[in-house]
Design a protein around this motif. Structure first.
Motif, PDB file in Angstrom:
ATOM      1  N   ASN A  92       0.869  -1.175   0.000  1.00 51.49           N
ATOM      2  CA  ASN A  92       0.000   0.000   0.000  1.00 51.49           C
ATOM      3  C   ASN A  92       0.899   1.217   0.000  1.00 51.49           C
ATOM      4  O   ASN A  92       2.113   1.093  -0.115  1.00 51.49           O
ATOM      5  N   HIS A 121      -9.046   0.307   3.288  1.00 45.73           N
ATOM      6  CA  HIS A 121      -7.742   0.600   2.679  1.00 45.73           C
ATOM      7  C   HIS A 121      -7.594  -0.130   1.348  1.00 45.73           C
ATOM      8  O   HIS A 121      -8.010  -1.273   1.212  1.00 45.73           O
ATOM      9  N   ASP A 122      -6.995   0.552   0.394  1.00 43.02           N
ATOM     10  CA  ASP A 122      -6.639  -0.081  -0.874  1.00 43.02           C
ATOM     11  C   ASP A 122      -5.249  -0.672  -0.752  1.00 43.02           C
ATOM     12  O   ASP A 122      -4.337  -0.027  -0.218  1.00 43.02           O
ATOM     13  N   VAL A 123      -5.099  -1.902  -1.202  1.00 46.61           N
ATOM     14  CA  VAL A 123      -3.819  -2.597  -1.169  1.00 46.61           C
ATOM     15  C   VAL A 123      -3.641  -3.347  -2.479  1.00 46.61           C
ATOM     16  O   VAL A 123      -4.578  -3.515  -3.251  1.00 46.61           O
TER      17      VAL A 123
END
Length: 175
Positions: A92, A121-123
């Motif tokens: 991330n 959250h973007d991962v």
């Protein structure tokens, strides 16, 4: 192949048995279980195997209608998950780390939760031989995180991957 899960396509089914297609040249064990989309498991015995096709007999006759539309053991209909024991890389904006992936489906995965990982959250999840998958963290619970892939993995690609790791003798975290 002990403790290994594979994806397959059921080509036909009767009350006594099924014909399935697997993705890889594998010598399947004689007695195994098939898990249906709803989570139901049925014991089967291999009768024959040629290339990617295999014929299995149910150890007890089944109702074909129940096989085709199995009862759901999960609260919502979800993609079939493969239980695995694979190291992945999680990226991330602030973190680049390794984690254990404990299951995967065409739509997402369950991984070890890392410090700093939060819902929403973007991962990016990097899986050996499957590549990088942009994902969103959907839930965190008991040290695990569920991620949803923005772009699903094609079924045949995931099936070939599962056959390859089975052929390499990499066990799933089952049994």
């Amino acid at each position: 192949m002990a403790n290994t899960e594979l994806l397959c396509i059921v080509r036909n089914v009767s009350a006594e048995g099924i014909n399935v297609e697997i993705f890889g040249e594998l010598n399947l064990p004689t007695d195994i279980e098939i898990e249906l989309a709803g989570g139901t498991r049925i014991a089967i015995r291999k009768i024959w195997q040629r290339d990617r096709s295999s014929g299995f007999q149910f150890l007890a006759p089944i109702e074909v209608e129940d096989f085709l539309d199995p009862p759901q053991t999960y609260p919502d209909k979800r993609a079939i998950r493969l239980r695995v024991n694979e190291r992945v890389i999680i990226k991330n904006a602030k973190q680049f780390d390794r984690a254990l992936m404990v299951d995967i489906s065409v739509r997402g995965a369950k991984i070890e939760a890392l410090d700093g990982l939060g819902v929403g959250h973007d991962v990016e999840i990097v899986v050996a031989d499957l590549g990088a998958h942009k994902s969103n963290v959907r839930w965190l619970e008991d040290g695990l995180a569920g991620v949803l892939f923005y772009q699903p993995i094609r079924f045949d690609r995931l099936a070939m991957w599962s056959a390859r790791i089975a052929a390499e003798g990499r066990p799933s975290d089952i049994g």
